[in-house]
Structures are given as structure tokens and as C-alpha cells.
Write an enzyme that holds these catalytic residues in place. Structure first.
Site, PDB file in Angstrom:
ATOM      1  CG  ASP A  13       3.831  56.920  73.313  1.00  0.00           C
ATOM      2  OD1 ASP A  13       4.310  58.020  73.647  1.00  0.00           O
ATOM      3  OD2 ASP A  13       3.921  55.900  74.007  1.00  0.00           O
ATOM      4  CE  LYS A  16       0.645  63.168  73.070  1.00  0.00           C
ATOM      5  NZ  LYS A  16       0.734  61.707  72.956  1.00  0.00           N
ATOM      6  CG  HIS A  41       5.339  65.073  72.945  1.00  0.00           C
ATOM      7  ND1 HIS A  41       4.520  66.129  73.214  1.00  0.00           N
ATOM      8  CD2 HIS A  41       4.807  64.012  73.624  1.00  0.00           C
ATOM      9  CE1 HIS A  41       3.535  65.736  74.015  1.00  0.00           C
ATOM     10  NE2 HIS A  41       3.697  64.458  74.291  1.00  0.00           N
TER      11      HIS A  41
HETATM   12  P1  GDP Z   1       3.895  61.416  70.898  1.00  0.00           P
HETATM   13  O1  GDP Z   1       4.231  61.100  72.307  1.00  0.00           O
HETATM   14  O2  GDP Z   1       2.416  61.391  70.639  1.00  0.00           O
HETATM   15  O3  GDP Z   1       4.520  62.686  70.416  1.00  0.00           O
HETATM   16  O4  GDP Z   1       4.491  60.228  70.014  1.00  0.00           O
HETATM   17  P2  GDP Z   1       5.969  59.575  70.183  1.00  0.00           P
HETATM   18  O5  GDP Z   1       6.960  60.528  69.678  1.00  0.00           O
HETATM   19  O6  GDP Z   1       6.156  59.037  71.544  1.00  0.00           O
HETATM   20  O7  GDP Z   1       5.809  58.305  69.258  1.00  0.00           O
HETATM   21  C1  GDP Z   1       5.503  58.405  67.904  1.00  0.00           C
HETATM   22  C2  GDP Z   1       6.646  57.757  67.101  1.00  0.00           C
HETATM   23  O8  GDP Z   1       6.207  57.536  65.780  1.00  0.00           O
HETATM   24  C3  GDP Z   1       7.868  58.638  66.987  1.00  0.00           C
HETATM   25  O9  GDP Z   1       9.008  57.817  66.916  1.00  0.00           O
HETATM   26  C4  GDP Z   1       7.653  59.365  65.662  1.00  0.00           C
HETATM   27  O10 GDP Z   1       8.863  59.770  65.061  1.00  0.00           O
HETATM   28  C5  GDP Z   1       6.988  58.285  64.858  1.00  0.00           C
HETATM   29  N1  GDP Z   1       6.014  58.737  63.843  1.00  0.00           N
HETATM   30  C6  GDP Z   1       5.159  59.785  63.895  1.00  0.00           C
HETATM   31  N2  GDP Z   1       4.357  59.790  62.804  1.00  0.00           N
HETATM   32  C7  GDP Z   1       4.726  58.727  62.044  1.00  0.00           C
HETATM   33  C8  GDP Z   1       4.253  58.164  60.812  1.00  0.00           C
HETATM   34  O11 GDP Z   1       3.310  58.655  60.194  1.00  0.00           O
HETATM   35  N3  GDP Z   1       4.868  57.032  60.384  1.00  0.00           N
HETATM   36  C9  GDP Z   1       5.896  56.436  61.053  1.00  0.00           C
HETATM   37  N4  GDP Z   1       6.415  55.331  60.550  1.00  0.00           N
HETATM   38  N5  GDP Z   1       6.372  56.944  62.214  1.00  0.00           N
HETATM   39  C10 GDP Z   1       5.782  58.050  62.704  1.00  0.00           C
HETATM   40  P1  IMO Z   2       3.243  60.955  75.553  1.00  0.00           P
HETATM   41  O1  IMO Z   2       2.966  62.414  75.839  1.00  0.00           O
HETATM   42  C1  IMO Z   2       2.324  56.846  76.641  1.00  0.00           C
HETATM   43  C2  IMO Z   2       1.677  56.045  80.895  1.00  0.00           C
HETATM   44  C3  IMO Z   2       2.673  55.188  81.648  1.00  0.00           C
HETATM   45  C4  IMO Z   2       1.744  54.512  82.646  1.00  0.00           C
HETATM   46  C5  IMO Z   2       0.777  55.630  83.002  1.00  0.00           C
HETATM   47  C6  IMO Z   2       1.132  56.408  84.264  1.00  0.00           C
HETATM   48  O2  IMO Z   2       4.608  60.703  75.044  1.00  0.00           O
HETATM   49  O3  IMO Z   2       2.158  60.371  74.726  1.00  0.00           O
HETATM   50  P2  IMO Z   2       2.983  58.252  84.818  1.00  0.00           P
HETATM   51  O4  IMO Z   2       4.465  58.212  84.734  1.00  0.00           O
HETATM   52  O5  IMO Z   2       2.349  59.322  83.992  1.00  0.00           O
HETATM   53  O6  IMO Z   2       2.471  58.272  86.231  1.00  0.00           O
HETATM   54  O7  IMO Z   2       2.493  56.822  84.222  1.00  0.00           O
HETATM   55  O8  IMO Z   2       0.783  56.519  81.898  1.00  0.00           O
HETATM   56  N1  IMO Z   2       2.244  57.217  80.203  1.00  0.00           N
HETATM   57  C7  IMO Z   2       2.372  57.315  78.876  1.00  0.00           C
HETATM   58  N2  IMO Z   2       2.115  56.425  77.896  1.00  0.00           N
HETATM   59  N3  IMO Z   2       2.736  58.079  76.318  1.00  0.00           N
HETATM   60  C8  IMO Z   2       2.971  59.002  77.288  1.00  0.00           C
HETATM   61  O9  IMO Z   2       3.242  60.294  77.026  1.00  0.00           O
HETATM   62  C9  IMO Z   2       2.825  58.622  78.638  1.00  0.00           C
HETATM   63  N4  IMO Z   2       3.002  59.250  79.817  1.00  0.00           N
HETATM   64  C10 IMO Z   2       2.626  58.387  80.768  1.00  0.00           C
HETATM   65  O10 IMO Z   2       3.297  54.271  80.789  1.00  0.00           O
HETATM   66  O11 IMO Z   2       1.020  53.501  82.020  1.00  0.00           O
HETATM   67 MG    MG Z   3       5.411  59.772  73.412  1.00  0.00          MG
END
Ligand code: GDP
Ligand code: IMO
Ligand code: MG
Length: 422
Positions: A13, A16, A41
Site C-alpha cells: 500500500d 504502487k 492498487h
Molecule cells: P498500492 O497498493 O501500493 O497501490 O497502494 P493503495 O492504492 O492500496 O494505497 C495507497 C493510497 O494512497 C490510495 O488510496 C492512493 O490513492 C493514495 N495515494 C497515493 N499517493 C498519494 C499521495 O501522494 N498522497 C495522498 N494523500 N494519497 C496518495
Molecule cells: P498491495 O498490492 C498490504 C497482507 C495481508 C496479510 C498478509 C497475508 O495492495 O500493496 P494474503 O491475503 O496475501 O495471504 O495476506 O499480507 N497483504 C497486504 N497488505 N497491501 C497488500 O497488497 C497486501 N496483500 C496482502 O494483510 O497481513
Molecule cells: Mg494496496
């Protein structure tokens, strides 16, 4: 033209999805290499937000071809739903998305076994998407793959073989009702037509594309500290999110990889269980969660929040071979008077030389902090490094020096436009 792996540098999170969307302007192909629909994502365009679970985040740019590599575990129900959603937004998917014939399928019993094992003691806090049980079958050489969907007879035989063992396990070990094998066969046989148009020999496709000079971005899911080998085992996912996994997960050899982009959040978050040395279980942690909207994109769970951990990022940079960095969510720190940065860990008053991935040692580790002054002003409108307040620049300089990384992209908001190159 280049081949770049993009990895999450912390516990997932990191943003990416957003950075893949930014970088994919310059890449022709974006491919996922591991994980499955446990990923969430997010890409926020000016007026619409997309959360992608299986389809690479490059799908939002018309001229990008997307690939789901052999290392990904695919839930066909989730995939078809996602394709339908993307198409309902007016985005063409057919002809732009290819799925590896060798990718493994998530079956209903994988999701059930995931939830059963999470209902006992020692919970990992998984996403419940069947990821672990599917990779167990893959490595036990019992898995069912995308290619099997294309031959109804082979599919039926493999489902029957698997169900015999799984129903035994469900009934005898878990005291659970058996699953209806005919129903599962019928459900999965119906995926053939819908999936057929996407299936490809993706290792050959990707290697030919690289040979022709095309650029490829490999989109990692999860993060380095969730890697089954290099993460905080057993509180990890069941795949290899680190850059090494990109080769086995796509069939692109290591000699073809030019660079590794590490995505680094300006503080730290984690979802699920396991040690987290810089976690803040107080109102500062609550503030990070609220300002940063730190709630899971897949499960909606509140994310655990804490200060930036340079010791952890340095470790991550080492095992991933990070060459470039995007720092995300810097704007979230704007309202903090003071900001702590962890520069190392102590156990029994002794400073550790290397990052402990052993969870017992990591649970004992006490973070050593340096406190930096906050900048206390809105930076979300900044569009270049020079526009940032001096204290923000000092924070960036400090975290990059302590983590041994060089910053290339800075993200100051969720939207595509709220980003700049250093
Ligand atoms: P990922 O799994 O690595 O793609 O990340 P996620 O999408 O799960 O979580 C990142 C969150 O932060 C999402 O809600 C994005 O829209 C938000 N986000 C990404 N970059 C920024 C930033 O620079 N500032 C803020 N405030 N939010 C961001
Ligand atoms: P993105 O790609 C954050 C965590 C789960 C748990 C552990 C194992 O959005 O960054 P699983 O379901 O994979 O067997 O769970 O990994 N987990 C994540 N945490 N971001 C993710 O994906 C995750 N995918 C799995 O919360 O701790
Ligand atoms: Mg994520």
C-alpha cells in the site's frame, strides 16, 4: 527502452498503483508478476478513482498492453468482474490484456481453506482471497492452471482429483461439510470462452517484445516485508514481491532487467498481524490514519500506522536492488509539528547491525528515533522540488541519506497531477 521492476518497499500500500500509472506513460507493456486479488492498487485520475486487484494499473493508458504473468494466482470470478468493471468505464480490455497460460487458478476451496485457517489461533490477518492455499497447491504440484480451463475434460479430471483430497481434509480435519464437486466443475468449465481470448504464452510474448526494443514495467504487488523469504515470516504473503520474484513470475531473465523502482511511503503502514516497530498506537497514529485515509483498498480494514523506518527501507533497498525511488504521501505529514524518523533498532540497549526478519527479535526491537521539525504548510500544490518548503527538503534529505536511497519522484496527493520528478 527499458525493463523496470516496480516494488513496494515496505508492507504494501505504498502507492504502487499511482506510480505505475505515472510511469506507464513511458512504457509499452505493464505486467504483474506475483500475488493475486489480495492486491488493491489505486489510481486516481482527475475525476475518477480506480482500484485494481488483478489487472495491471497500466490498463488506464490506451496505448499500454497489460500482462498477468505466470507468477500470479488468478481468481477467474474476480478477474471477469474486474474486466467488466473496466469495460463499463469505457476502457477497452480485449486485445490489450494477456494472461499467462501457466498462471495458477484460485479455486473455491482455496478461499474456504484461507478462511478456515484464519478462524483458528495464530492468525496472519490475510485478505481472505485464497492466496496462501493456492500457492500451497502450486508448490505441492497439484495446482490447476489457466491452460487447464481450455480443455473441459482435463479440467474436470483435475478438479475431481483435487476435490477428493480437499473434501477429505475439510471433513476429517476441519469438521466442515464437503464441497459439491459437480457444481465446481460446472462453474469452472463455463470460464473457457470468457478467458480464452486473453490466454497467451506470456514468457515468449514478453521476451520477443524486449528483443524488439519495447519497454516493460513489472508491477509488484504487496511489499518487500511481506515477501515469503525476505519479509517478516510468518506474517507475510505466500509469494515473492521483491524484485527477484519479477523474473520467475514472468519468464523475463535477470539479465534483461535494467532498473528497480522502489515505492516508499513517507511514513509506514501495515495491514494484518505481525511486528511493526515504529507503529503508533496513540492519537498520532490515528491522525496518520485519518489524514492519510489509511483504510485497505481490498478489505477496507484500518491500516496500522507509524513513523518512517529508515532501517527497514535500507534493508528493502538492499534485497530489491533499488535504483530509483518514488516517495509517496508526503502531503500527509504536512500538519505534524514534529516528525520522527527511525534510524535503527536496539535490543537490550545494543544497536542492531542488520534488520532482523525473525519476528521474535523484531518484536523486541526498540526503534531509535531522530526528531525533525514539521513544515506545517500545505504542499499538495507544489509541482517541483524547488517549490517545497525548506523543512520538507530537509526531511527528504534525511530519510534518503539514512535509507541509502536516491529520490526520483515525489507524490504530494492521490491524483495523477499531484506528482513531480526531482
Ligand atoms: P498500492 O497498493 O501500493 O497501490 O497502494 P493503495 O492504492 O492500496 O494505497 C495507497 C493510497 O494512497 C490510495 O488510496 C492512493 O490513492 C493514495 N495515494 C497515493 N499517493 C498519494 C499521495 O501522494 N498522497 C495522498 N494523500 N494519497 C496518495
Ligand atoms: P498491495 O498490492 C498490504 C497482507 C495481508 C496479510 C498478509 C497475508 O495492495 O500493496 P494474503 O491475503 O496475501 O495471504 O495476506 O499480507 N497483504 C497486504 N497488505 N497491501 C497488500 O497488497 C497486501 N496483500 C496482502 O494483510 O497481513
Ligand atoms: Mg494496496
Amino acid at each position: 527502452m527499458s525493463v523496470t521492476v516496480l516494488v513496494g518497499s515496505q508492507w504494501g500500500d505504498e502507492g504502487k498503483g499511482k506510480i505505475v500509472d505515472i510511469l506507464s506513460e513511458k512504457y509499452e507493456i505493464v505486467t504483474r508478476y506475483q500475488g493475486g486479488a489480495n492486491a488493491g492498487h489505486t489510481v486516481e485520475l482527475e475525476n475518477k478513482k480506480y482500484v485494481l486487484h488483478l489487472i495491471p494499473s497500466g490498463i488506464l493508458r490506451d496505448d499500454v498492453t497489460c500482462v498477468i504473468g505466470n507468477g500470479v494466482v488468478i481468481d477467474p470470478v474476480a478477474l471477469l468482474e474486474e474486466i467488466k468493471f473496466i469495460e463499463s468505464c469505457g476502457i477497452k480490455v480485449e486485445g490489450r490484456l494477456f494472461i499467462s497460460h501457466n498462471a495458477h487458478l484460485i479455486m473455491p476451496y482455496h478461499k474456504l481453506l484461507d478462511s478456515i485457517s484464519e478462524s483458528g489461533e495464530n492468525k496472519i490477518g490475510t485478505t481472505g482471497r485464497g492466496i496462501g492455499p493456492c500457492y500451497i497447491d502450486k508448490f505441492a504440484r497439484k495446482g490447476i492452471r489457466i491452460v487447464d480451463l481450455l480443455d473441459r475434460k482435463i479440467l474436470e479430471r483435475k478438479i475431481r482429483e483435487n476435490l477428493k483430497e480437499k473434501n477429505n481434509l475439510l471433513q476429517k480435519v476441519y469438521d466442515h461439510a464437503a464441497l459439491d464437486v459437480d457444481e465446481i466443475i460446472k462453474q469452472y468449465q463455463e470460464f473457457d470462452k470468457a478467458i480464452d481470448v486473453y490466454v497467451k504464452d506470456t514468457p515468449a510474448y514478453l521476451n520477443n517484445a524486449i528483443e524488439e526494443g519495447k519497454s516493460v514495467l513489472l508491477e509488484g504487488a504487496q511489499g518487500a516485508l511481506l515477501d515469503v523469504d525476505h519479509g517478516t515470516y510468518p506474517y507475510v504473503t505466500s509469494s515473492s514481491p521483491t524484485s527477484g520474484g519479477a523474473c520467475t513470475g514472468t519468464g523475463i531473465p535477470p539479465t534483461k532487467i535494467d532498473s528497480v523502482y522502489g515505492i516508499v511511503k513517507a511514513y509506514t503502514t501495515r495491514v494484518g498481524n505481525g511486528p511493526f516497530p515504529t507503529e503508533l498506537l496513540d492519537e498520532t497514529g490515528d491522525k496518520l490514519r485519518n489524514v492519510g485515509a489509511e483504510f485497505g483498498a481490498t478489505t477496507g480494514r484500518p491500516r496500522r500506522c507509524g513513523w518512517f523506518d529508515a532501517f527497514l527501507v535500507k534493508y528493502s533497498a538492499m534485497i530489491n536492488g533499488i535504483t530509483d525511488v518514488a516517495i509517496t504521501k508526503l502531503d500527509v505529514l504536512s500538519s505534524f509539528e514534529e516528525i520522527n524518523v527511525c534510524t535503527g533498532y536496539e535490543i537490550d540497549g545494543k544497536l542492531l547491525k542488520s534488520f532482523p526478519t525473525d519476528v521474535d527479535r523484531l518484536s523486541e526491537a526498540k526503534p531509535v528515533y531522530e526528531t525533525l521539525p514539521g513544515w506545517n504548510e500545505d504542499i499538495s500544490t507544489c509541482r517541483s522540488y524547488v517549490e517545497l518548503p525548506e523543512k520538507t527538503k530537509a526531511y527528504l534529505k534525511f530519510i534518503s541519506e539514512k535509507s541509502g536511497i536516491k529520490l526520483n519522484i515525489i507524490s504530494v496527493g492521490a491524483k495523477r497531477s499531484e506528482t513531480f520528478f526531482v
